[in-house]
Design an enzyme around this catalytic site. Structure first.
Site, PDB file in Angstrom:
ATOM      1  N   HIS A 169     -80.498-171.653  10.917  1.00  0.00           N
ATOM      2  CA  HIS A 169     -79.957-171.923   9.578  1.00  0.00           C
ATOM      3  C   HIS A 169     -78.447-172.143   9.652  1.00  0.00           C
ATOM      4  CE1 HIS A 169     -83.403-169.160   8.070  1.00  0.00           C
ATOM      5  NE2 HIS A 169     -83.705-170.380   7.661  1.00  0.00           N
ATOM      6  N   LYS A 215     -94.244-164.938  -0.710  1.00  0.00           N
ATOM      7  CA  LYS A 215     -93.771-164.149   0.435  1.00  0.00           C
ATOM      8  C   LYS A 215     -93.168-162.824  -0.027  1.00  0.00           C
ATOM      9  CE  LYS A 215     -92.310-168.058   3.380  1.00  0.00           C
ATOM     10  NZ  LYS A 215     -91.121-168.687   3.976  1.00  0.00           N
ATOM     11  N   ARG A 271     -87.733-178.827  12.007  1.00  0.00           N
ATOM     12  CA  ARG A 271     -87.970-178.420  13.397  1.00  0.00           C
ATOM     13  C   ARG A 271     -89.092-179.282  13.960  1.00  0.00           C
ATOM     14  NH1 ARG A 271     -88.331-172.406  11.363  1.00  0.00           N
ATOM     15  NH2 ARG A 271     -89.137-173.730   9.698  1.00  0.00           N
ATOM     16  N   SER A 276     -87.218-167.328  10.741  1.00  0.00           N
ATOM     17  CA  SER A 276     -86.991-165.950  10.285  1.00  0.00           C
ATOM     18  C   SER A 276     -88.191-165.076  10.654  1.00  0.00           C
ATOM     19  CB  SER A 276     -86.785-165.912   8.772  1.00  0.00           C
ATOM     20  OG  SER A 276     -85.674-166.685   8.402  1.00  0.00           O
TER      21      SER A 276
HETATM   22  P1  ADP Z   1     -88.274-171.808   3.177  1.00  0.00           P
HETATM   23  O1  ADP Z   1     -89.127-170.613   2.896  1.00  0.00           O
HETATM   24  O2  ADP Z   1     -87.746-172.492   1.942  1.00  0.00           O
HETATM   25  O3  ADP Z   1     -88.838-172.777   4.191  1.00  0.00           O
HETATM   26  P2  ADP Z   1     -86.494-170.866   5.276  1.00  0.00           P
HETATM   27  O4  ADP Z   1     -85.429-169.842   5.127  1.00  0.00           O
HETATM   28  O5  ADP Z   1     -87.638-170.561   6.175  1.00  0.00           O
HETATM   29  O6  ADP Z   1     -86.953-171.161   3.785  1.00  0.00           O
HETATM   30  O7  ADP Z   1     -85.848-172.245   5.739  1.00  0.00           O
HETATM   31  C1  ADP Z   1     -84.888-172.910   4.960  1.00  0.00           C
HETATM   32  C2  ADP Z   1     -84.677-174.302   5.529  1.00  0.00           C
HETATM   33  O8  ADP Z   1     -84.106-174.187   6.829  1.00  0.00           O
HETATM   34  C3  ADP Z   1     -85.947-175.112   5.706  1.00  0.00           C
HETATM   35  O9  ADP Z   1     -85.650-176.480   5.457  1.00  0.00           O
HETATM   36  C4  ADP Z   1     -86.304-174.924   7.160  1.00  0.00           C
HETATM   37  O10 ADP Z   1     -87.055-176.017   7.675  1.00  0.00           O
HETATM   38  C5  ADP Z   1     -84.897-174.878   7.765  1.00  0.00           C
HETATM   39  N1  ADP Z   1     -84.878-174.163   9.035  1.00  0.00           N
HETATM   40  C6  ADP Z   1     -85.356-172.937   9.309  1.00  0.00           C
HETATM   41  N2  ADP Z   1     -85.158-172.609  10.602  1.00  0.00           N
HETATM   42  C7  ADP Z   1     -84.535-173.679  11.168  1.00  0.00           C
HETATM   43  C8  ADP Z   1     -84.083-173.996  12.496  1.00  0.00           C
HETATM   44  N3  ADP Z   1     -84.275-173.141  13.517  1.00  0.00           N
HETATM   45  N4  ADP Z   1     -83.510-175.192  12.705  1.00  0.00           N
HETATM   46  C9  ADP Z   1     -83.349-176.077  11.678  1.00  0.00           C
HETATM   47  N5  ADP Z   1     -83.766-175.854  10.418  1.00  0.00           N
HETATM   48  C10 ADP Z   1     -84.356-174.660  10.161  1.00  0.00           C
END
Ligand code: ADP
Length: 163
Positions: free
Chosen positions: A17, A41, A90, A128
């Site tokens: 992130h 979630k 990803r 996460s």
């Molecule tokens: P959500 O539940 O909305 O998917 P996340 O916190 O899991 O929220 O992710 C927020 C955004 O960050 C999403 O667009 C996700 O694809 C992106 N993201 C999460 N991890 C990574 C990573 N390792 N590299 C690039 N983008 C990521």
């Protein structure tokens, strides 16, 4: 002024992130990291904790602000007078959900553009959920999250495992 919103659960924020936040902060005048509630979630960190953590790890980025939001993302983006949503991509597995989300947002507000930033190859496996899984079994998350997040995870799981 070009304002971009980067929404997500951020439970907790990872180096993947943060990489997106850094890169977006170089492209837009202002980046709002928006911590959303995901009804499906059950989060490990509260809304306030997630906002506070992201604020603390982005103090070096003056054009980045962190907020929480409830309700529809399209409405929130409109309220912020922004028209860009940043999402990270990803693997192919992200595509289906992101595609649906982007089209649904477009349907709600045709002025909003969703822009995708490709993950840094170093973090392509990072989520996460993976971080929480590792931390819950006392594994090392040092290279995956900022030191502050590693410490907060340690405290959370120590408390959970002892209660
Ligand atoms: P959500 O539940 O909305 O998917 P996340 O916190 O899991 O929220 O992710 C927020 C955004 O960050 C999403 O667009 C996700 O694809 C992106 N993201 C999460 N991890 C990574 C990573 N390792 N590299 C690039 N983008 C990521």
């Amino acid at each position: 002024m070009q304002i971009a919103v980067y929404p997500g659960s951020f439970d907790p924020v990872t180096n993947g992130h943060l990489d997106i936040i850094h890169r977006a902060s170089r492209l837009f005048d202002q980046v709002i990291v928006a911590v959303g509630r995901q009804a499906s979630k059950e989060p490990l960190f509260s809304f306030d904790e997630r906002v506070e953590i992201i604020q603390l790890v982005t103090t070096d980025l003056p054009n980045v602000t962190v907020e929480s939001f409830d309700g529809l993302l399209a409405h929130y983006v409109h309220r912020k007078e922004a028209n860009i949503i940043i999402r990270g991509l990803r693997a192919i597995s992200d595509f289906d959900y992101e595609f649906q989300l982007a089209l649904a947002i477009k349907k709600l507000d045709n002025n909003i553009e969703t822009l995708f930033m490709m993950t840094n190859s170093e973090y392509s496996f990072l989520s996460s959920s993976i971080v929480k899984e590792i931390a819950s079994y006392d594994g090392c998350v040092r290279d995956l999250v900022p030191p502050l997040v590693a410490e907060r995870l340690r405290q959370k799981y120590q408390y959970q495992n002892n209660s």
